[in-house]
Write a protein that holds these residues in place. Structure first.
Motif, PDB file in Angstrom:
ATOM      1  N   GLY A  64       0.826  -1.230   0.000  1.00  0.00           N
ATOM      2  CA  GLY A  64       0.000   0.000   0.000  1.00  0.00           C
ATOM      3  C   GLY A  64       0.846   1.261   0.000  1.00  0.00           C
ATOM      4  N   PHE A  66       4.472   3.778   0.790  1.00  0.00           N
ATOM      5  CA  PHE A  66       5.322   4.267   1.880  1.00  0.00           C
ATOM      6  C   PHE A  66       4.477   4.413   3.146  1.00  0.00           C
ATOM      7  CE2 PHE A  66       7.603   7.729   4.117  1.00  0.00           C
ATOM      8  CZ  PHE A  66       8.833   7.097   4.238  1.00  0.00           C
ATOM      9  N   GLY A 113       4.288   4.161  -3.205  1.00  0.00           N
ATOM     10  CA  GLY A 113       5.627   3.571  -3.222  1.00  0.00           C
ATOM     11  C   GLY A 113       5.605   2.104  -3.620  1.00  0.00           C
ATOM     12  N   GLU A 116       5.583   2.063  -7.245  1.00  0.00           N
ATOM     13  CA  GLU A 116       6.870   2.607  -7.711  1.00  0.00           C
ATOM     14  C   GLU A 116       7.966   1.544  -7.655  1.00  0.00           C
ATOM     15  OE1 GLU A 116       6.323   6.137  -5.034  1.00  0.00           O
ATOM     16  OE2 GLU A 116       7.187   7.161  -6.758  1.00  0.00           O
ATOM     17  N   GLU A 136      -0.436   9.622  -4.193  1.00  0.00           N
ATOM     18  CA  GLU A 136       0.316  10.523  -3.309  1.00  0.00           C
ATOM     19  C   GLU A 136      -0.256  11.939  -3.238  1.00  0.00           C
ATOM     20  OE1 GLU A 136       1.647   8.282  -5.261  1.00  0.00           O
ATOM     21  OE2 GLU A 136       3.440   7.399  -4.374  1.00  0.00           O
ATOM     22  N   ARG A 291      -9.783   7.029   9.296  1.00  0.00           N
ATOM     23  CA  ARG A 291      -9.670   5.644   9.761  1.00  0.00           C
ATOM     24  C   ARG A 291      -9.944   5.531  11.264  1.00  0.00           C
ATOM     25  NH1 ARG A 291      -7.824   6.578   5.114  1.00  0.00           N
ATOM     26  NH2 ARG A 291      -7.877   4.913   3.566  1.00  0.00           N
ATOM     27  N   LYS A 295     -12.907   3.400  15.268  1.00  0.00           N
ATOM     28  CA  LYS A 295     -12.561   2.909  16.614  1.00  0.00           C
ATOM     29  C   LYS A 295     -13.390   3.675  17.642  1.00  0.00           C
ATOM     30  CE  LYS A 295      -8.088   1.580  14.913  1.00  0.00           C
ATOM     31  NZ  LYS A 295      -7.770   2.214  13.656  1.00  0.00           N
TER      32      LYS A 295
HETATM   33  C1  LIG Z   1      14.487  12.690   0.452  1.00  0.00           C
HETATM   34  C2  LIG Z   1      13.171  12.309  -0.062  1.00  0.00           C
HETATM   35  C3  LIG Z   1      12.816  11.069   0.631  1.00  0.00           C
HETATM   36  C4  LIG Z   1      11.457  10.627   0.221  1.00  0.00           C
HETATM   37  C5  LIG Z   1      11.091   9.427   1.035  1.00  0.00           C
HETATM   38  C6  LIG Z   1       9.650   9.109   1.004  1.00  0.00           C
HETATM   39  C7  LIG Z   1       9.129   8.908  -0.373  1.00  0.00           C
HETATM   40  C8  LIG Z   1       7.756   8.277  -0.335  1.00  0.00           C
HETATM   41  C9  LIG Z   1       7.388   7.976  -1.715  1.00  0.00           C
HETATM   42  C10 LIG Z   1       6.012   7.397  -1.962  1.00  0.00           C
HETATM   43  O1  LIG Z   1       5.738   7.771  -3.293  1.00  0.00           O
HETATM   44  C11 LIG Z   1       4.975   7.956  -1.056  1.00  0.00           C
HETATM   45  C12 LIG Z   1       3.877   6.992  -0.762  1.00  0.00           C
HETATM   46  O2  LIG Z   1       3.877   5.844  -1.074  1.00  0.00           O
HETATM   47  S1  LIG Z   1       2.619   7.658   0.151  1.00  0.00           S
HETATM   48  C13 LIG Z   1       1.491   6.318   0.352  1.00  0.00           C
HETATM   49  C14 LIG Z   1       0.712   6.054  -0.868  1.00  0.00           C
HETATM   50  N1  LIG Z   1      -0.310   5.082  -0.576  1.00  0.00           N
HETATM   51  C15 LIG Z   1      -1.531   5.416  -0.276  1.00  0.00           C
HETATM   52  O3  LIG Z   1      -1.906   6.563  -0.265  1.00  0.00           O
HETATM   53  C16 LIG Z   1      -2.469   4.296   0.087  1.00  0.00           C
HETATM   54  C17 LIG Z   1      -3.177   4.614   1.353  1.00  0.00           C
HETATM   55  N2  LIG Z   1      -4.017   3.516   1.795  1.00  0.00           N
HETATM   56  C18 LIG Z   1      -5.191   3.247   1.237  1.00  0.00           C
HETATM   57  O4  LIG Z   1      -5.643   3.845   0.296  1.00  0.00           O
HETATM   58  C19 LIG Z   1      -5.965   2.135   1.856  1.00  0.00           C
HETATM   59  O5  LIG Z   1      -5.569   1.995   3.182  1.00  0.00           O
HETATM   60  C20 LIG Z   1      -5.764   0.790   1.124  1.00  0.00           C
HETATM   61  C21 LIG Z   1      -4.311   0.452   0.980  1.00  0.00           C
HETATM   62  C22 LIG Z   1      -6.434   0.850  -0.263  1.00  0.00           C
HETATM   63  C23 LIG Z   1      -6.428  -0.340   1.952  1.00  0.00           C
HETATM   64  O6  LIG Z   1      -7.776   0.006   2.196  1.00  0.00           O
HETATM   65  P1  LIG Z   1      -8.633  -0.839   3.251  1.00  0.00           P
HETATM   66  O7  LIG Z   1     -10.006  -0.244   3.213  1.00  0.00           O
HETATM   67  O8  LIG Z   1      -8.475  -2.269   3.004  1.00  0.00           O
HETATM   68  O9  LIG Z   1      -7.976  -0.576   4.663  1.00  0.00           O
HETATM   69  P2  LIG Z   1      -7.798   0.777   5.491  1.00  0.00           P
HETATM   70  O10 LIG Z   1      -8.772   0.772   6.612  1.00  0.00           O
HETATM   71  O11 LIG Z   1      -7.766   1.947   4.610  1.00  0.00           O
HETATM   72  O12 LIG Z   1      -6.328   0.593   6.060  1.00  0.00           O
HETATM   73  C24 LIG Z   1      -6.047  -0.462   6.972  1.00  0.00           C
HETATM   74  C25 LIG Z   1      -4.982   0.012   7.905  1.00  0.00           C
HETATM   75  O13 LIG Z   1      -3.783   0.207   7.152  1.00  0.00           O
HETATM   76  C26 LIG Z   1      -3.283   1.517   7.380  1.00  0.00           C
HETATM   77  N3  LIG Z   1      -2.621   1.962   6.145  1.00  0.00           N
HETATM   78  C27 LIG Z   1      -3.048   1.868   4.901  1.00  0.00           C
HETATM   79  N4  LIG Z   1      -2.150   2.333   4.034  1.00  0.00           N
HETATM   80  C28 LIG Z   1      -1.101   2.748   4.789  1.00  0.00           C
HETATM   81  C29 LIG Z   1       0.149   3.333   4.483  1.00  0.00           C
HETATM   82  N5  LIG Z   1       0.542   3.562   3.210  1.00  0.00           N
HETATM   83  N6  LIG Z   1       0.954   3.638   5.502  1.00  0.00           N
HETATM   84  C30 LIG Z   1       0.608   3.394   6.778  1.00  0.00           C
HETATM   85  N7  LIG Z   1      -0.565   2.823   7.138  1.00  0.00           N
HETATM   86  C31 LIG Z   1      -1.406   2.515   6.145  1.00  0.00           C
HETATM   87  C32 LIG Z   1      -4.514   2.338   7.699  1.00  0.00           C
HETATM   88  O14 LIG Z   1      -4.153   3.481   8.409  1.00  0.00           O
HETATM   89  C33 LIG Z   1      -5.315   1.358   8.533  1.00  0.00           C
HETATM   90  O15 LIG Z   1      -4.752   1.362   9.828  1.00  0.00           O
HETATM   91  P3  LIG Z   1      -5.659   1.125  11.115  1.00  0.00           P
HETATM   92  O16 LIG Z   1      -4.723   1.260  12.254  1.00  0.00           O
HETATM   93  O17 LIG Z   1      -6.685   2.221  11.088  1.00  0.00           O
HETATM   94  O18 LIG Z   1      -6.266  -0.210  10.952  1.00  0.00           O
END
Ligand SMILES: CCCCCCCCC[C@H](O)CC(=O)SCCNC(=O)CCNC(=O)[C@H](O)C(C)(C)COP(=O)(O)OP(=O)(O)OC[C@H]1O[C@@H](n2cnc3c(N)ncnc32)[C@H](O)[C@@H]1OP(=O)(O)O
Length: 721
Positions: A64, A66, A113, A116, A136, A291, A295
Motif C-alpha cells: 500500500g 510508503f 511507493g 513505484e 500521493e 480511519r 474505533k
Molecule cells: C528525500 C526524499 C525522501 C522521500 C522518502 C519518502 C518517499 C515516499 C514515496 C512514496 O511515493 C509515497 C507513498 O507511497 S505515500 C502512500 C501512498 N499510498 C496510499 O496513499 C495508500 C493509502 N491507503 C489506502 O488507500 C488504503 O488503506 C488501502 C491500501 C487501499 C487499503 O484500504 P482498506 O479499506 O483495506 O484498509 P484501510 O482501513 O484503509 O487501512 C487499513 C490500515 O492500514 C493503514 N494503512 C493503509 N495504508 C497505509 C500506508 N501507506 N501507511 C501506513 N498505514 C497505512 C490504515 O491506516 C489502517 O490502519 P488502522 O490502524 O486504522 O487499521
C-alpha cells in the motif's frame, strides 16, 4: 501479540531469490521494511547462487505504499531526516540497475511507493483485479520513489498525468492493456509465472527493460508539452489552493526535457518541500482521522460482532428517504419504502429511480446493477411487512409529535431486535423515544443530502442506545460506503451544530453592509464549495426558518436574529427548490446572483440597523473568512467541551465529509489549530466587544488560548457518549 513485520528472502533451486514484504495489513513501506529491502537486494545482487529476483508482498497484497505514519512524524517534529533516501540508493541502484533481472509479482494492490517499486522492476506479473495507482497527491505530496518518471514511460504521458493528478487507480486488467503489467495470471500461478519470467530475462528469452531508460511512450517534446499544458489547466481547475499538482507537473516535465534520472533527482527535492507544506499536514491528518472513526471505545473494542442487516424499512419517501433508500439498494440491501398515500409513494419510488438512472447516465453504475438494485425495492402503505425488517430508518419531516407517534407504533409492529433509527437532523433522540420502552435500540442515522452521494453518516447515540445497535449501524454504514462517525445527542449533533453560526455570521456581515455575493465568493476561494448564501438556497429557506427556533431554544444566547430569511420567503424566494433565492436557478445553467435581492437586503439592514454610523462596514477578504469561520470554530470548541464527539479528529472528518470543509485544510479543528487558538480567541474577543454575544469566545477556546494549548489537545470534560 506483536505483528510480525520484515522482509524475507528465499533462494530456490532454480536460482530465483524471492524477496517478500510482510507488514500487515497493507505491507506499507515502513523504515524496517525499507532497510530490509536494501539488505536483501544487496545480498541477492552479491550471491552467486542468485540468477534472478522476484519481489512480492505477503498475504495477497503487494504494498500500500510508503508508511504514511512517517509523514505524520515529520509533521510533528519537522525532521526531514526521518525519511529514508530510497529513490536512488534502493530503487535506481539496487533494483533497476541491478545486473540481475527483478520481476514484481503483484497481487491485491500496489499503490504509491508500492507501485513505484514494481515499476522499477524489469517486468510486472499481476493477478487479476489488483489495484494499481499513485495516490500521493491526495496526501499533499508527489510520488517520491521515481513514480513521476517511470509511470509516463510505461503507460504514456497523457494516461500517467491523468492517473497521478486525479489519483485514479486502475485494475491490473487495464494495466495489462496499457503495458504497465506484462502478464496477467491467476493468483495461484503468480509466483511460478514471475520466477519463470525472471529466468527468461536472465537467459535472454525476454527483454531486460529498465523503465527509467524507456522513451517509446513519451512522444515528441512538442506533444509532451501540449499534454502538460492541458495538465496545468486541469490542475488549476481541480486544485486551485494546493501546491502539489503544479509541482508534480514541473517534475514530470524535468524528466521529459532532461531525462528520467534528472527527473528522479528533482522529484526528491520537490518531495522534501511538499511534505512540510500545510496541505500535506492537513491531508495526512484527514487520512488517519477518517480511519480513526471506526474505533469507538466501548463499542468496537468489547468483542461484539455486527448482526447482519438484510432488510431495512424507510418511513418517508421525500428527498432524504429516497436518497437513503438508494444508498441501501446499491449495496444489495432490501428496502421497504413506506409512505402515507399512493401519490407520495409513487413520488418516492420515482425519486429512487431517478437517483439510480442518474448514476447510470454518469457512467457510475451499469444497467445490470441498476436493475438489480431496483428489484430490491418495495413500496408499502402500512406496517404489515415491518415484522421481519432488521432496521427502520424514519425520514419524515422534523415534527416532534409525528416522530414520537411513529416510534410508538414501530415498537409494536417490529420485532424486538429491530433497530429503530431516525434521520432527524435536529430533534433530541431522547425526546423522539420518550413514549417507548425501546430506548436502547433507538439511534440517530443522520445522512447528509443527497444521501446516496454524500459519504458522511452521523450515528447519534443517546445515553440509552446499546453498543450493539451502534456497532450494527456502523457496519451498515460501511456496507453502503459511508464513513460513519459516532456522535453524542444534542441539538444539531456534531456537524449542523458546529456549522449553525456559518449562515448566522454571513447574515450578520451582510447586515453590516458587506455584499452577500462577495461573501460567497471569498468563502468559495477559501475552499468551501458553496458560500453560506448559496448553501442556504440549496437547503431551502423554509427549512432555515423552521429549525431556527429549535436552535434558538438552546443556543439563543449566541444567535444573531436576522430578518433576512423571513423577508426572502415573504417575497417568494424559497431557494433552489423554487428556482429563486439569493440566486436564480435555471435548468442547465449555473446559479446566477440575483441583483433584485439587494432591495430585500436593504430592508433587512434597515430593520437590524447595525451598520456603524449607518454606513456599510468595510472589510478585507481575510476579515470575511475570520468573521464567518471563527464563530464556527467557537461552536466546535463547545462541541469538544461537551464531549459530543469522541475525539477532535472526528469533528474534522465530519466537517470535511458533511460540510465539504476543504480536506487540504485538515478539517475545522485542525485548521483552527494551524491558525492558532490564541489568535482566534483574540479576534473573537475584539469582535464580541463591538458586535456582542454572537462572537463571545467560549470557555473552552479561552482556556486553551490562555494555556497555549491546541484545541485538539483536549480531554472532554462532560462526555455525552
Ligand atoms: C528525500 C526524499 C525522501 C522521500 C522518502 C519518502 C518517499 C515516499 C514515496 C512514496 O511515493 C509515497 C507513498 O507511497 S505515500 C502512500 C501512498 N499510498 C496510499 O496513499 C495508500 C493509502 N491507503 C489506502 O488507500 C488504503 O488503506 C488501502 C491500501 C487501499 C487499503 O484500504 P482498506 O479499506 O483495506 O484498509 P484501510 O482501513 O484503509 O487501512 C487499513 C490500515 O492500514 C493503514 N494503512 C493503509 N495504508 C497505509 C500506508 N501507506 N501507511 C501506513 N498505514 C497505512 C490504515 O491506516 C489502517 O490502519 P488502522 O490502524 O486504522 O487499521
Amino acid at each position: 501479540m506483536a505483528k510480525k513485520i520484515g522482509v524475507t528472502m528465499e533462494v530456490g533451486n532454480d536460482g530465483v531469490a524471492v524477496i517478500t514484504i510482510t507488514n500487515p495489513p497493507v505491507n506499507s513501506l515502513a523504515s524496517p521494511i525499507i532497510a530490509g529491502l536494501k539488505e536483501k537486494f544487496q545480498d541477492a545482487n552479491q550471491r552467486n547462487d542468485v540468477k534472478a529476483i522476484v519481489l512480492t508482498g505477503n498475504n495477497g497484497r503487494f504494498s500500500g505504499g510508503f508508511d504514511i505514519n512517517v509523514f505524520q512524524q515529520v509533521h510533528k517534529t519537522g525532521d526531514l531526516s526521518l525519511m529514508p533516501e530510497v529513490s536512488v540508493e534502493l530503487v535506481c541502484n539496487l533494483m533497476e540497475d541491478s545486473r540481475k533481472p527483478v520481476v514484481a509479482a503483484v497481487e491485491g494492490l500496489a499503490l504509491g511507493g508500492g507501485l513505484e517499486l514494481a515499476m522499477a522492476c524489469h517486468a510486472r506479473v499481476a493477478a487479476p483485479k489488483a489495484q494499481l495507482g499513485l495516490p500521493e497527491l491526495t496526501l499533499g505530496v508527489i510520488p517520491g520513489f521515481g513514480g513521476t518518471q517511470r509511470l509516463p514511460r510505461l503507460v504514456g504521458l497523457a494516461k500517467a498525468t491523468d492517473m497521478i493528478l486525479l489519483s485514479k487507480s486502475i485494475l491490473s486488467e487495464e494495466g495489462h492493456k496499457l503495458g504497465l503489467v506484462d502478464a496477467l495470471v491467476p493468483p495461484g500461478d503468480l509466483l511460478s509465472a514471475s520466477r519463470k519470467w525472471a529466468l527468461d530475462i536472465a537467459d535472454g528469452r525476454k527483454p531486460f527493460l529498465r523503465s527509467l531508460h524507456r522513451t517509446d511512450k513519451i512522444g515528441s517534446l512538442s506533444e509532451a508539452r501540449a499534454i502538460l499544458k492541458n495538465s496545468r489547466q486541469l490542475a488549476k481547475k481541480i486544485a486551485p489552493n494546493m501546491p502539489q499538482h503544479h509541482a508534480c507537473i514541473e517534475v514530470i516535465e524535468e524528466g521529459i526535457v532532461h531525462g528520467g534520472y534528472s527527473g528522479v533527482l528533482k522529484e526528491a527535492e520537490v518531495f522534501k518541500q511538499l511534505v512540510l507544506s500545510d496541505t500535506a499536514k492537513g491531508l495526512v491528518h484527514v487520512f488517519f482521522a477518517q480511519r480513526a472513526t471506526s474505533k469507538v471505545p466501548n463499542v468496537t473494542d468489547v468483542g461484539l460482532k455486527p448482526r447482519p442487516i438484510k432488510k431495512v424499512a424507510i418511513i418517508g419517501g421525500g428527498l432524504m428517504g429516497s436518497g437513503i433508500a438508494t444508498a441501501l439498494l446499491l449495496s444489495n440491501i432490501r428496502v421497504l419504502l413506506k409512505e402515507i398515500n399512493t401519490e407520495y409513494l409513487m413520488k418516492g419510488i420515482k425519486s429512487v429511480e431517478a437517483n439510480i438512472k442518474g448514476l447510470v447516465s454518469r457512467g457510475k453504475l451499469t444497467q445490470d446493477k441498476a436493475g438489480k438494485a431496483l428489484s430490491l425495492l418495495k413500496g408499502v402503505l402500512d406496517y404489515t411487512e415491518f415484522k421481519d425488517v432488521d432496521m427502520v430508518i424514519e425520514a419524515v419531516i422534523e415534527n416532534i409529535q409525528l416522530k414520537q407517534s411513529i416510534f410508538k407504533e414501530l415498537e409494536k409492529v417490529c420485532s424486538p431486535h429491530c433497530i429503530l433509527a431516525s434521520n432527524t437532523s435536529t430533534i433530541d433522540l431522547d425526546v423522539i423515544g420518550e413514549k417507548t420502552n425501546s430506548k436502547d435500540r433507538i439511534v440517530g442515522a443522520h445522512f447528509f443530502s443527497p444521501a446516496h452521494l454524500m459519504t458522511l453518516l452521523e450515528i447519534v447515540r443517546s445515553k440509552n442506545t446499546s453498543a450493539q445497535v451502534i456497532l450494527d449501524l456502523m457496519a451498515v454504514g460501511k456496507a453502503i460506503k459511508k464513513v460513519p462517525v459516532v456522535v453524542g445527542n444534542c441539538i444539531g449533533f456534531a456537524v449542523n451544530r458546529t456549522f449553525f453560526p456559518y449562515a448566522q455570521a454571513a447574515h450578520m456581515l451582510t447586515n453590516l453592509g458587506v455584499d452577500l455575493f462577495r461573501i460567497d465568493s471569498v468563502i468559495t476561494s477559501f475552499g468551501l464549495p458553496l458560500g453560506p448564501f448559496q448553501l442556504g438556497d440549496l437547503a431551502g429557506h423554509g427549512i432555515g426558518l423552521a429549525v431556527g427556533p429549535i436552535y434558538a431554544k438552546v443556543y439563543g444566547d449566541r444567535m444573531f436574529n436576522s430578518p433576512l430569511t423571513e423577508l426572502l420567503l415573504k417575497s417568494g424566494r424559497n431557494g433552489k427548490i423554487n428556482g429563486r433565492g439569493f440566486y436564480i436557478y435555471e435548468k442547465g445553467s449555473k446559479p446566477k446572483p440575483d441583483p433584485q435581492v439587494l432591495s430585500i437586503v436593504e430592508e433587512s439592514r434597515k430593520l437590524t440597523n447595525i451598520m456603524p454610523g449607518g454606513k456599510p462596514r468595510s472589510v478585507s477578504d481575510k476579515e470575511i473568512v475570520e468573521m464567518i469561520l471563527f464563530p464556527v470554530v467557537n461552536e466546535a470548541c463547545r462541541v469538544l467541551d461537551e464531549g459530543v464527539v469522541i475525539r477532535a479528529a472526528d469533528l474534522d472528518i465530519a466537517s470535511v465529509l458533511g460540510m465539504s470543509f476543504p480536506s487540504y485544510r485538515g478539517g475545522i479543528v485542525f485548521w483552527a489549530d494551524m491558525v492558532g487558538p490564541k489568535y482566534i480567541y483574540e479576534r473573537l474577543k475584539r469582535l464580541s466587544e463591538t458586535y456582542g454575544g454572537f462572537f463571545k469566545p467560549s470557555r473552552y477556546l479561552e482556556e486553551r488560548a490562555m494555556k497555549g494549548m491546541l484545541l485538539s489537545e483536549s480531554q472532554s470534560s462532560r462526555s455525552r457518549m
